[in-house]
Each structure stands twice: as structure tokens, then as C-alpha cells.
Design an enzyme around this catalytic site. Structure first.
Site, PDB file in Angstrom:
ATOM      1  N   GLY A   5       2.319   2.210  10.805  1.00 45.46           N
ATOM      2  CA  GLY A   5       3.262   3.318  10.661  1.00 45.46           C
ATOM      3  C   GLY A   5       3.969   3.707  11.949  1.00 45.46           C
ATOM      4  N   HIS A  27      -9.590   1.228   4.883  1.00 45.72           N
ATOM      5  CA  HIS A  27      -8.325   1.393   5.609  1.00 45.72           C
ATOM      6  C   HIS A  27      -8.544   2.362   6.778  1.00 45.72           C
ATOM      7  CE1 HIS A  27      -4.213   2.535   6.524  1.00 45.72           C
ATOM      8  NE2 HIS A  27      -3.843   1.423   5.905  1.00 45.72           N
ATOM      9  N   GLU A  61      -5.509  -4.996  10.607  1.00 45.43           N
ATOM     10  CA  GLU A  61      -4.478  -3.986  10.826  1.00 45.43           C
ATOM     11  C   GLU A  61      -4.754  -3.256  12.134  1.00 45.43           C
ATOM     12  OE1 GLU A  61      -2.555  -2.769   6.861  1.00 45.43           O
ATOM     13  OE2 GLU A  61      -4.303  -1.516   7.146  1.00 45.43           O
ATOM     14  N   ASN A 118       0.873  -1.175   0.000  1.00 46.39           N
ATOM     15  CA  ASN A 118       0.000   0.000   0.000  1.00 46.39           C
ATOM     16  C   ASN A 118       0.910   1.225   0.000  1.00 46.39           C
ATOM     17  OD1 ASN A 118      -1.803   2.031   0.529  1.00 46.39           O
ATOM     18  ND2 ASN A 118      -2.346   1.324   2.600  1.00 46.39           N
ATOM     19  N   GLU A 145      -6.886   4.749   7.853  1.00 47.70           N
ATOM     20  CA  GLU A 145      -6.631   6.165   7.524  1.00 47.70           C
ATOM     21  C   GLU A 145      -7.834   6.778   6.817  1.00 47.70           C
ATOM     22  OE1 GLU A 145      -2.897   5.536   5.506  1.00 47.70           O
ATOM     23  OE2 GLU A 145      -1.987   4.966   7.417  1.00 47.70           O
ATOM     24  N   LYS A 169       0.186   4.294  -0.342  1.00 43.16           N
ATOM     25  CA  LYS A 169      -0.445   5.490   0.226  1.00 43.16           C
ATOM     26  C   LYS A 169      -0.158   6.702  -0.667  1.00 43.16           C
ATOM     27  CE  LYS A 169      -0.235   3.240   4.676  1.00 43.16           C
ATOM     28  NZ  LYS A 169      -0.135   3.311   6.125  1.00 43.16           N
ATOM     29  N   SER A 187       3.291  -2.210  10.425  1.00 47.11           N
ATOM     30  CA  SER A 187       4.742  -2.301  10.646  1.00 47.11           C
ATOM     31  C   SER A 187       5.304  -3.689  10.338  1.00 47.11           C
ATOM     32  CB  SER A 187       5.108  -1.853  12.062  1.00 47.11           C
ATOM     33  OG  SER A 187       4.696  -0.511  12.265  1.00 47.11           O
TER      34      SER A 187
HETATM   35  P1  PGA Z   1       2.712   0.197   7.743  1.00 53.53           P
HETATM   36  O1  PGA Z   1       1.271   0.424   7.090  1.00 53.53           O
HETATM   37  O2  PGA Z   1       3.246  -1.082   7.169  1.00 53.53           O
HETATM   38  O3  PGA Z   1       3.507   1.400   7.330  1.00 53.53           O
HETATM   39  O4  PGA Z   1       2.503   0.110   9.218  1.00 53.53           O
HETATM   40  C1  PGA Z   1       0.404  -0.655   6.840  1.00 53.53           C
HETATM   41  C2  PGA Z   1      -0.876  -0.156   6.239  1.00 53.53           C
HETATM   42  O5  PGA Z   1      -1.319   0.956   6.583  1.00 53.53           O
HETATM   43  O6  PGA Z   1      -1.479  -0.830   5.384  1.00 53.53           O
END
Ligand code: PGA
Length: 253
Positions: A172, A94, A166, A8, A96, A10, A211
Site C-alpha cells: 500500500g 496477512h 509481501e 485482496n 495487516e 481488503k 504495490s
Molecule cells: P497492495 O497490497 O497491492 O495495495 O500493496 C497488497 C496486499 O496487501 O496484499
């Protein structure tokens, strides 16, 4: 059971950066039986991503979609638009999107329906916030998310869905869920699927996200109910992402 590793991206990478990362991943991702590799660049680059990935082991996903087929929705992208480009997967719900863009379970459910109707595989994201885990409510929170977004699907529709667990506190932040925490939640999701949809539950890939990196991917992917990963930060560098793809190819199941 197939294993998926989805990057992803982003809101990262410009035109040249997208092309460079696509080419490096396509070059390095050797076809491995049972492992699907997906990349989700930003909307403006999806058409070129589909072209560049043609004939390689890499497939293209979108990060979001609008629930309506068309209309006066300035700035939005519809599912038929994605389908017309040859995009085969789309991330939905997601955290976010929920946090910064106000997406509710209801809207996420509508997006799921639009994608399934168009034959695009939804990668449905769920996961609890830190306070919810600390309060011991994580399993109830995820069950509620699943119920609201997936509860009304038919078994045939459910068979098309990919689920990504997640935990919001792991996205993140560098704080990865332990393999035990991931396995416990994935088993809980699998049991929910089994209870609501029966035997098809065993065929639905459950990805872990938050992560995930080369240092922890092998341990996470070795969990019996973890069928791959949704990768954010570690998907922005080809060698790092390919190391995670490699770990998926060597998972014991
Ligand atoms: P990350 O994000 O691996 O940077 O923690 C995962 C995601 O948001 O899909």
C-alpha cells in the site's frame, strides 16, 4: 507450475460495488491455461461472489478465518462456514492481521491447520518490516515466519499451500520490491521449502505482494521463482487487475 493472481479487496467495496467489480472481472478474465485468477471480497459478500463467479475463470477466496470450527467467538467466521459456501482459498497471516489484530505465528499456524483439514487452500503471507530489511535481517525474519507457521506440516499438507511474500514496506505504499529483491527472497523461500519438504518445493506457487501493478507485473512475473501476485490496491479496478492477469498469462515460465 501454475501461476496465480489473487485480488485482496481488503475492507473495500459495498454490496453494489462488489457485484460490479465481480462482474467486470469475470467478464474480462478469459480462461488461460496455467493461470488461476482469485478474488477475495469482504466476508458479507462471499456467498454472492461464489454464485456470480460460477462457470467463469475466476475463483473466490476469503481474506481471513478463525482457527476454531465453531463456538462463542462473536464476529468471527469459521473455516467450515467458508467451505459450506464453496470458497476454495483463504488468505492467512496477512501483515495487516498481524499488525492491527495481534495475530501471532502460533494463531496463524492454527488457522493453516484448520484450512488444510477442510481442504481449503491457504495463501500464507510472510514478509519483513522496513527496519528488518535495513538491518539486513529480512531473510532470517522470513525463515523464522516459515518455520513457525509451516514447519510442522506434512509434505502432503505443504503441497496444498500457496505462499505470498509481501514485504511490509511495500504494501500500500507504492514502493514495490525490485524484481531482483523479489527473486532473491523467493529463491530463499524455495530453498527453505526444498530443505524442509524436498522436491514438492518446486510445485508450490510463490506469489509476490506489495504495490504490484500493471507497470511492474510483467517484470516481477518474469522472475524464475515468482509465480504470480497477491494484489491489493490495483485489484479494486477491473481493467487494472485484468492487466496484471494478462501479464501473468504472458510470463515466460
Ligand atoms: P497492495 O497490497 O497491492 O495495495 O500493496 C497488497 C496486499 O496487501 O496484499
Amino acid at each position: 507450475m501454475r501461476t496465480l493472481v489473487a485480488g485482496n479487496w481488503k475492507m473495500h467495496k459495498d454490496n453494489a460495488g462488489t457485484n460490479a467489480l465481480l462482474d467486470a472481472i469475470c467478464k474480462g478474465a478469459a480462461p488461460a491455461p496455467g493461470v488461476e485468477v482469485l478474488v477475495a471480497p469482504a466476508f458479507p459478500f462471499l456467498a454472492q461472489a461464489v454464485q456470480r463467479c460460477k462457470g467463469t475463470a475466476v475463483h473466490v477466496a476469503a481474506q481471513n478465518c478463525h482457527e476454531a470450527a465453531q463456538g462463542a467467538f462473536t464476529g468471527e467466521v469459521s473455516v467450515p462456514m467458508l467451505g459450506s459456501l464453496g470458497v476454495g482459498h483463504c488468505i492467512v497471516g496477512h501483515s495487516e492481521r498481524r499488525l492491527y489484530f495481534g495475530e501471532t505465528d502460533r494463531v496463524v499456524g492454527q488457522k493453516m491447520s484448520a484450512l488444510l483439514h477442510a481442504g481449503i487452500v491457504p495463501i500464507y503471507c510472510c514478509g519483513e518490516r522496513k527496519e528488518e530489511r535495513l538491518a539486513g535481517e529480512h531473510e532470517a525474519v522470513v525463515a523464522r515466519q516459515l518455520e513457525e507457521a509451516l514447519g510442522a506440516l506434512t509434505t502432503e499438507q505443504m503441497a496444498q499451500v500457496v505462499i505470498a511474500y509481501e514485504p511490509v514496506w511495500a504494501i500500500g505504499t507504492g514502493l514495490t520490491a525490485t524484481a531482483q529483491q523479489a527473486q532473491e527472497m523467493h529463491a530463499h523461500v524455495r530453498a527453505w521449502l526444498q530443505g524442509n519438504f524436498g522436491a514438492v518445493a518446486r510445485r508450490i506457487p510463490l506469489l509476490y505482494g506489495g504495490s504490484c501493478k500493471p507497470e511492474n507485473a510483467a517484470e516481477l512475473f518474469a522472475c524464475p521463482d515468482v509465480n504470480g501476485g497477491l494484489i491489493g490496491g490495483a485489484a479494486l479496478d477491473a481493467a487494472t487487475f485484468l492487466a496484471i492477469v494478462h501479464a501473468a498469462g504472458h510470463a515466460p515460465h
